[in-house]
Design an enzyme around this catalytic site. Structure first.
Site, PDB file in Angstrom:
ATOM      1  N   LYS A 250       4.578   0.261  11.003  1.00 17.58           N
ATOM      2  CA  LYS A 250       4.553   1.456  10.430  1.00 17.58           C
ATOM      3  C   LYS A 250       4.514   2.741  11.459  1.00 17.58           C
ATOM      4  CE  LYS A 250       3.027   0.618   5.633  1.00 17.58           C
ATOM      5  NZ  LYS A 250       1.943   0.273   4.992  1.00 17.58           N
TER       6      LYS A 250
ATOM      7  N   ARG B 133       5.504 -13.091   9.082  1.00 16.54           N
ATOM      8  CA  ARG B 133       6.407 -11.944   8.964  1.00 16.54           C
ATOM      9  C   ARG B 133       7.491 -11.911   9.858  1.00 16.54           C
ATOM     10  NH1 ARG B 133       2.500  -8.267  10.787  1.00 16.54           N
ATOM     11  NH2 ARG B 133       3.143  -6.943   8.827  1.00 16.54           N
TER      12      ARG B 133
ATOM     13  N   GLU C 140       0.906  -0.995   0.056  1.00 16.66           N
ATOM     14  CA  GLU C 140       0.008  -0.158   0.130  1.00 16.66           C
ATOM     15  C   GLU C 140       0.990   1.202   0.188  1.00 16.66           C
ATOM     16  OE1 GLU C 140      -2.283   0.851   3.446  1.00 16.66           O
ATOM     17  OE2 GLU C 140      -3.688   2.136   2.336  1.00 16.66           O
TER      18      GLU C 140
END
Length: 566
Positions: free
Chosen positions: A278, A268, A41
RNA sequence: UGUCCUGUGGUGUAAUUGGCAACACGUCUGAUUCUGGAUCAGAAGAGUCCAGGUUCGACCCCUGGCAGGACAACCA
């Protein structure tokens, strides 16, 4: 077999995705194709965790003669912008991957997605719901309590169609209505409780501008985008595991059986001594704990790049961490190992004194300068030699001299003899101190018969790096260390914050002295500073004022020994 | 008290799909070295979350537990 070795961190063994793919290939379930995608994104910068995903998706495609698309998942115009698109592109390219002409955007499919939504509405599988966001959230129930049926759930198809069209035309304000899939408000899987497919947002989109005022949600857009791009293996992280039934539900309802993408999830990457979310990374930047997204202490790709990491070292790292489904925390030491391994092999050597102390060779002729031959890289003798000037007055590392040395100190001390790398054996005769007792000068004598390259001489335990005072270049040296002083920065006491764990010494700026050959070093160039570490030229550097970033120190068994002895 | 996923040396990943656990990082020795780097040689460290079961034989299959994680944005 050789191929396997190249791509798998475990010799010939396959990770679970490779096993799935090989089975698919063997049984022709995907028509012999492997087509993956990396779907960022564009609302933030890529970090080392994304690098794992990039290496995985592009790597799998490469290994099985397939393709990997770059697809920007841009379904939320309020958060996304072209700046991020460009940064992401640059980072992926820098890592060494090529998506050729296949740069796609979820927003490319807004038209198809709209048409597919109409199909679902016609089939009675989706409806326009007039509840507010709060009402929907409240009505969803909890994992163990079923949700409530929307009063709009049984709206007639024609009315749904008409309202959906009017939503598209912009007749309704933000938040007034949504389109929801009609699935099961009592499902134990929350994602199946009539999930929202479209919301109204009168917002400017970085690509479609003001063409749309309804935007698809991730779950609705993703699987269909995969299908439109002919993706065979849609690989994502574990938190999307519970989304998979929804991913499949949409595909089912659209009657997609041919070229049907399948979603697979892997764990992950987590790294100790850093944070990866983030939100937290943003907090570090906005709170000025670091200088920006590309601060060399950040685990971002741009940060690692500025720190001096090579693309190859990150690829090797991604390979070594493996791919599986269990939560993991990788040791930062593995990342450091990977960059050292690369740079040891490839970085030219150079002598730079970081904390200088003056050293005078009493019996060396005043004014004499010798140009000494020094290996560019002992790991690659074929690269030949560089010249380093030697003279009567030098600087050496403060830590390389001790007036009262402990037992196993192999360096310089009163009366002891060491080698100056590529030069001579010297003996310390005396020291000069200032009024506070600090050593200001070390007085030595040298043995002219021990010049580097001459016939064998007596052995000494220590070899020191040095720089000629008259020729040295002054340089700013930024000594970076891990950003956090504990392995798990997020593990804090009640009321604490991960930022409490920031390492106050994560950056130390010093002025050092470098050998003159470094004069024209360009930003991005990497070197090993003999005996101290790997450094790279920072973009802040300019011909007159050099700036180096420490990528990593060399392994230091002497320091380790000192530490362990308290 | 829901659904789903995952439990193998300190860390991460393997184990030819049932044949008494391998590789890497880390750690520790020693050798070597004009980088206390690199290199080379070696060592320690798990009996596979627990308890049963099937089997000549289980990390692998079955049953029951336990532990950890994910999921309740009109984020992705």
């Amino acid at each position: 077999m050789k191929e396997d070795n190249k791509h798998s961190g475990q010799g010939g063994s396959l990770n679970f995705l490779e096993q799935i793919i090989e089975k698919d290939l063997a049984m022709a379930t995907t028509g012999g194709r492997v087509h993956t995608r990396f779907p960022p994104e564009p609302n933030g910068y890529l970090h080392i965790g994304h690098a794992k995903s990039i290496c995985l998706n592009f790597g799998l495609a490469a290994k099985y003669n397939g393709k990997c698309n770059l697809r920007f998942d841009d379904t939320n115009p309020t958060k996304e912008n072209v700046g991020y698109v460009n940064a992401i592109r640059e980072d992926i390219r820098w890592l060494g991957f090529d998506w050729e002409e296949r740069e796609y955007y979820a927003s490319d499919y807004f038209g198809e997605l709209f048409d597919m939504a109409v199909v679902l509405i016609r089939q009675g599988d989706a409806y326009v719901c007039d509840m507010s966001g709060e009402e929907i959230a409240a009505g969803r129930g909890t994992p163990s309590v079923p949700g409530k049926i929307s009063p709009w759930r049984e709206r007639p198809v024609e009315e749904n169609l008409e309202l959906f069209e009017r939503m598209r035309k912009g007749e309704f304000p933000d938040g007034s209505r949504v389109v929801r899939a009609k699935i099961d408000m009592a499902s134990p899987n929350m994602h199946l409780r009539d999930p929202v497919m479209y919301r109204i947002m009168h917002a400017h989109h970085h690509r479609t501008a003001n063409k749309w005022c309804i935007y698809p949600m991730y779950d609705w857009a993703h699987g269909q985008s995969d299908y439109l791009e002919n993706i065979t293996h849609s690989i994502c992280t574990l938190e999307f595991e519970v989304h998979r039934p929804l991913y499949n539900w949409f595909l089912d309802k659209l009657g997609i059986s041919q070229n049907r993408p399948r979603q697979f999830e892997f764990a992950r990457l987590n790294l100790n001594y850093t944070v990866m979310s983030k939100r937290k990374l943003l907090e570090l930047v906005e709170g000025r704990y670091v200088k920006g997204w590309d601060d060399p202490r950040m685990p971002t790709i741009s940060g690692l790049r500025r720190r001096g990491y090579t693309p190859a070292s990150i690829r090797v790292f991604s390979d070594k961490v493996g791919v599986a489904k269990r939560e993991n925390v990788i040791d930062m030491a593995l990342l450091e190992y990977c960059i050292r391994e690369d740079l040891n092999r490839n970085a030219p050597r150079v002598m730079t004194v970081i904390n200088p102390v003056k050293l005078v060779i009493e019996n060396y002729p005043e004014g004499q300068v010798e140009e000494l031959q020094a290996l560019r890289n002992p790991e690659k003798p074929e690269e030949g030699y560089r010249k380093v000037p030697f003279s009567k007055t030098l600087y050496i590392e403060q830590g390389d001299f001790m007036e009262d040395p402990p037992k196993k100190f192999f360096r310089l001390s009163p009366g002891s003899e060491v080698r100056l790398k590529y030069a001579y054996l010297i003996r310390c005769e005396s020291v000069v101190k200032d009024q506070q007792g600090n050593i200001t000068e070390i007085r030595c004598t040298y043995d002219p018969g021990t010049k580097s390259g001459m016939a064998p001489t007596r052995k000494v335990k220590g070899t020191l790096h040095w720089v000629s005072a008259a020729h040295a270049l002054e340089a700013e040296i930024r000594l970076y260390d891990r950003l956090f002083e504990v392995p798990d920065p997020e593990n804090v006491a009640q009321g604490g914050n991960f930022k409490d764990n920031i390492n106050p010494a994560s950056l130390q700026i010093v002025r050092g002295l470098a050998e003159p050959g470094l004069r024209d070093a360009m930003p991005g160039e990497r070197f090993q500073f003999e005996r101290t570490g790997y450094f790279c030229v920072d973009p802040d550097s300019s011909p007159g004022s050099l700036v180096f970033n420490r990528t990593s120190s060399l392994r230091d068994s002497w320091a380790k020994m000192k530490d362990s002895q308290g």
